[in-house]
Design an enzyme around this catalytic site. Sequence first.
Site, mmCIF file in Angstrom:
data_model
loop_
_atom_site.group_PDB
_atom_site.id
_atom_site.type_symbol
_atom_site.label_atom_id
_atom_site.label_comp_id
_atom_site.label_asym_id
_atom_site.label_seq_id
_atom_site.Cartn_x
_atom_site.Cartn_y
_atom_site.Cartn_z
ATOM 1 N N GLU A 1 9.860 -13.767 -12.302
ATOM 2 C CA GLU A 1 8.971 -12.733 -11.769
ATOM 3 C C GLU A 1 8.405 -11.824 -12.847
ATOM 4 O O GLU A 1 7.285 -11.339 -12.712
ATOM 5 C CB GLU A 1 9.632 -11.917 -10.657
ATOM 6 C CG GLU A 1 10.767 -11.043 -11.075
ATOM 7 C CD GLU A 1 11.402 -10.280 -9.914
ATOM 8 O OE1 GLU A 1 10.708 -9.930 -8.960
ATOM 9 O OE2 GLU A 1 12.620 -10.027 -9.984
ATOM 10 N N ASN B 1 -1.338 2.139 5.553
ATOM 11 C CA ASN B 1 -0.362 1.171 5.040
ATOM 12 C C ASN B 1 0.136 0.371 6.240
ATOM 13 O O ASN B 1 0.604 0.964 7.218
ATOM 14 C CB ASN B 1 0.806 1.923 4.366
ATOM 15 C CG ASN B 1 1.970 1.006 4.027
ATOM 16 O OD1 ASN B 1 1.815 -0.212 3.979
ATOM 17 N ND2 ASN B 1 3.125 1.576 3.805
ATOM 18 N N GLY B 2 0.024 -0.951 6.176
ATOM 19 C CA GLY B 2 0.461 -1.792 7.298
ATOM 20 C C GLY B 2 -0.632 -2.778 7.660
ATOM 21 O O GLY B 2 -1.549 -3.018 6.865
ATOM 22 N N TRP C 1 -2.696 -2.765 -1.704
ATOM 23 C CA TRP C 1 -2.240 -4.112 -2.056
ATOM 24 C C TRP C 1 -2.927 -5.020 -1.042
ATOM 25 O O TRP C 1 -2.593 -5.007 0.148
ATOM 26 C CB TRP C 1 -0.722 -4.183 -1.935
ATOM 27 C CG TRP C 1 -0.113 -5.436 -2.490
ATOM 28 C CD1 TRP C 1 0.198 -5.693 -3.792
ATOM 29 C CD2 TRP C 1 0.305 -6.591 -1.754
ATOM 30 N NE1 TRP C 1 0.772 -6.936 -3.908
ATOM 31 C CE2 TRP C 1 0.854 -7.515 -2.669
ATOM 32 C CE3 TRP C 1 0.262 -6.945 -0.404
ATOM 33 C CZ2 TRP C 1 1.353 -8.753 -2.286
ATOM 34 C CZ3 TRP C 1 0.760 -8.180 -0.023
ATOM 35 C CH2 TRP C 1 1.303 -9.073 -0.962
ATOM 36 N N HIS D 1 21.145 -34.406 -8.780
ATOM 37 C CA HIS D 1 20.597 -35.061 -7.590
ATOM 38 C C HIS D 1 19.075 -34.978 -7.537
ATOM 39 O O HIS D 1 18.491 -35.072 -6.457
ATOM 40 C CB HIS D 1 21.230 -34.466 -6.331
ATOM 41 C CG HIS D 1 22.703 -34.760 -6.246
ATOM 42 N ND1 HIS D 1 23.193 -36.016 -5.936
ATOM 43 C CD2 HIS D 1 23.782 -33.986 -6.491
ATOM 44 C CE1 HIS D 1 24.521 -35.982 -5.969
ATOM 45 N NE2 HIS D 1 24.898 -34.767 -6.311
ATOM 46 N N LYS E 1 14.725 -13.295 -11.629
ATOM 47 C CA LYS E 1 14.420 -12.205 -12.571
ATOM 48 C C LYS E 1 13.493 -12.714 -13.664
ATOM 49 O O LYS E 1 12.500 -12.095 -13.984
ATOM 50 C CB LYS E 1 15.723 -11.737 -13.164
ATOM 51 C CG LYS E 1 16.202 -10.376 -13.245
ATOM 52 C CD LYS E 1 16.100 -9.302 -12.263
ATOM 53 C CE LYS E 1 15.193 -9.386 -11.122
ATOM 54 N NZ LYS E 1 15.683 -8.883 -9.887
ATOM 55 N N CYS F 1 0.821 -1.214 0.000
ATOM 56 C CA CYS F 1 0.000 0.000 0.000
ATOM 57 C C CYS F 1 0.850 1.258 0.000
ATOM 58 O O CYS F 1 1.943 1.283 0.561
ATOM 59 C CB CYS F 1 -0.885 0.034 1.237
ATOM 60 S SG CYS F 1 -1.926 -1.399 1.406
ATOM 61 N N LYS G 1 6.625 -3.744 -4.599
ATOM 62 C CA LYS G 1 8.018 -3.309 -4.563
ATOM 63 C C LYS G 1 8.553 -3.304 -3.136
ATOM 64 O O LYS G 1 9.641 -3.767 -2.860
ATOM 65 C CB LYS G 1 8.111 -1.905 -5.167
ATOM 66 C CG LYS G 1 9.517 -1.331 -5.183
ATOM 67 C CD LYS G 1 10.376 -2.030 -6.216
ATOM 68 C CE LYS G 1 11.796 -1.502 -6.261
ATOM 69 N NZ LYS G 1 12.686 -2.445 -6.952
ATOM 70 N N GLU H 1 19.652 -15.499 -8.847
ATOM 71 C CA GLU H 1 19.097 -14.191 -9.213
ATOM 72 C C GLU H 1 18.551 -14.206 -10.642
ATOM 73 O O GLU H 1 17.496 -13.648 -10.919
ATOM 74 C CB GLU H 1 20.171 -13.109 -9.035
ATOM 75 C CG GLU H 1 19.765 -11.715 -9.461
ATOM 76 C CD GLU H 1 18.561 -11.150 -8.725
ATOM 77 O OE1 GLU H 1 18.079 -11.772 -7.762
ATOM 78 O OE2 GLU H 1 18.067 -10.081 -9.134
ATOM 79 N N ARG I 1 4.886 0.458 -6.180
ATOM 80 C CA ARG I 1 4.958 -0.357 -4.966
ATOM 81 C C ARG I 1 4.108 -1.620 -5.083
ATOM 82 O O ARG I 1 4.269 -2.544 -4.288
ATOM 83 C CB ARG I 1 4.485 0.462 -3.763
ATOM 84 C CG ARG I 1 5.376 1.645 -3.461
ATOM 85 C CD ARG I 1 4.727 2.586 -2.468
ATOM 86 N NE ARG I 1 4.570 2.008 -1.156
ATOM 87 C CZ ARG I 1 5.458 2.081 -0.167
ATOM 88 N NH1 ARG I 1 6.581 2.721 -0.363
ATOM 89 N NH2 ARG I 1 5.223 1.536 1.001
HETATM 90 C C1 F6R Z 1 13.104 -9.101 -6.952
HETATM 91 C C2 F6R Z 1 12.929 -8.122 -5.890
HETATM 92 C C3 F6R Z 1 12.646 -8.623 -4.523
HETATM 93 C C4 F6R Z 1 13.398 -7.778 -3.470
HETATM 94 C C5 F6R Z 1 12.973 -8.209 -2.068
HETATM 95 C C6 F6R Z 1 13.733 -7.441 -0.998
HETATM 96 O O1 F6R Z 1 13.404 -8.497 -8.169
HETATM 97 O O2 F6R Z 1 12.993 -6.943 -6.122
HETATM 98 O O3 F6R Z 1 12.955 -9.965 -4.388
HETATM 99 O O4 F6R Z 1 14.753 -7.940 -3.667
HETATM 100 O O5 F6R Z 1 11.598 -7.986 -1.907
HETATM 101 O O6 F6R Z 1 13.508 -6.074 -1.101
HETATM 102 P P1 F6R Z 1 14.431 -5.038 -0.360
HETATM 103 O O7 F6R Z 1 15.784 -5.103 -0.980
HETATM 104 O O8 F6R Z 1 13.767 -3.710 -0.565
HETATM 105 O O9 F6R Z 1 14.470 -5.449 1.094
#
Ligand code: F6R
Length: 606
Positions: free
Chosen positions: A486, A100-101, A74, A502, A483, A2, A601, A479, A27
């Site tokens: 997602e 938010n929360g 959200w 394995h 990427k 949110c 985000k 990673e 976000r």
């Molecule tokens: C993936 C991504 C998430 C963040 C994770 C941690 O592309 O962006 O996996 O890396 O939510 O977020 P932060 O770094 O803000 O704690």
Amino acid sequence: MCGIIGYVGTQPALPRLLTGLSRLEYRGYDSAGIAVADDSGICAHKRQGRLSALEKDVKQRTFTQKTGIGHTRWATHGAPDDINAHPHMSFDGRFAVVHNGIIENYAALKAELQQEGVTFRSDTDTEVVAHLLAKHYKGDFRRAVAETVARLNGAYALGILCRDFPHELFAVRRASPLVVGVSADGGYIASDVTALLPFTRRVMLPEEGDMVRVTADGIAVWEESGKLVNRPFEEVTWSAATAEKGDYPHYMLKEMWEQPAALAATLAPHLENDGIRLPELAGFPACGWVGLRRICMVACGSAYHAAMVGKYVVEKWARLPVEVDLASEFRYREQPLDERTLTVVISQSGETADTLAALRKAKRCGSPVLAIVNVTGSTIARESDRVLYTQAGPEVAVATTKGYTTQVAMLFLLGGFLARQRGELTAEAERRLTKDLRELPALTQETLTVATVGAAKWLSQARDVYFIGRGIGYAVALEGALKLKEISYIHAEGYAAGELKHGTISLVEEGTPVVVLGCGEVAPEKTLSNLREVTARGARVLAVTTADLCEIYGEAAEVLTVPTVSPQLSAIPVAVVLQLLAYYTALERGCDIDKPRNLAKSVTVE
Ligand code: F6R
């Protein structure tokens, strides 16, 4: 997660709220709403779906009100529909609330209010706040807010309007982010600085439990005890343009291309002559660097993958054992932590709820806490003992790119620094490392031109993709898989190259893409055997490798080559190629690249 925005001033609130909300879209959200107030009362509009749906609604009327709050939701409690969207009104229509929360004791509060005859309209936890305000209100807005928040447990940043005081708003913050801004035309509240950049760069970060009143004439802040306090304002250096797309079709592409500059900004201030300098760590930790027994690196998602790179680097360079933990696991695991274990928490946003909880746990156990954070003044930065700031600038695309690579770069600095402090790095080796680190931004620039579109075309047809590598290559494989999945919604997994056989290799069939990472220095000939193992089972292999190793992996169906760099540092150029691959694969599949489904985000709930 949110996002909230609020404005009180001399200008119409609505355009400011909508601009602010558009800056909060990144976000992650599934509905949006606004409420504006003037002497004739409060008027609220909310809509499921994208902000454009709300904009279409409200643009049919003229709103002249100069006070307002807005929200992107959200969903956590209740479906993402019009009714559960914020703002929520109190039963008497006097208060409007955005939140938010999570209000953890909302069920008990709801039962209490229902017994008193209050009818709830939504399934949200937030609605209890609106009704409690009405219940506690006896003509004093501030008092009603104070008495209401005294009843709440959990995390909240709240923006509140009261019909009887249409020229002010209140905001409260506990364990959720909140920024207050001032400009010539009034005062603002928002979940993050990005939302305020079109209006002002003069901001203040309220402390835990602060209550803030915003009027056209200024800001007043009361700390939790009820005492009026002065909180310092500062100028943020980010410009509005840094958080805009410019000519790029997506934020993600723009942010990938910003990596050379972000890496330079992160590295350069710490590279002096022939050595690494981290003045932020002077006098830290109390046991001294040599007295440290181990490091726990704790993070979520991509930041966790950055920590994995950090583990390989710190263990190799500084000869110090490093454990890497997912924050959501670390916080509940009964691991020994003490003053000789350094906890390193890593977070781009500095607001990730699980990482914050892990930090608090480490501190409770007496472990010194160092944070690697991008957002200045964020909760994780404020609560840690020391902070190393990455200089990625605002990151808007949900999938992190420059946030991740700058975290990795900062871990290189930390690794080199620790090695030197612990007597494991000679002056000559430090000089070479410093030189290599200085060259990383230019090398990343070169990497951004690697032709990934062709490979992305065939990856886009796949159902599953496997990424394999050893050592640093394994960390980067994790990673790369994240990427891809997602943003393109293709199932992808990152594996240690030696581990695939394995179990997971049973999923490899004719045409399954396997991305083999030829980076780091660990046993390339063994990784080559793994390449052959999957090729023999029909896999179509794409190798991503540094130029010095490209011959070894020449048997792959396609090879993408990045410039040669010292083995550990290759994590960054190889990761950049995987970012490009994910981007172009998602583009090919027509995905919503900057806002993938279900993702947020800034993950401010646990
Ligand atoms: C993936 C991504 C998430 C963040 C994770 C941690 O592309 O962006 O996996 O890396 O939510 O977020 P932060 O770094 O803000 O704690």
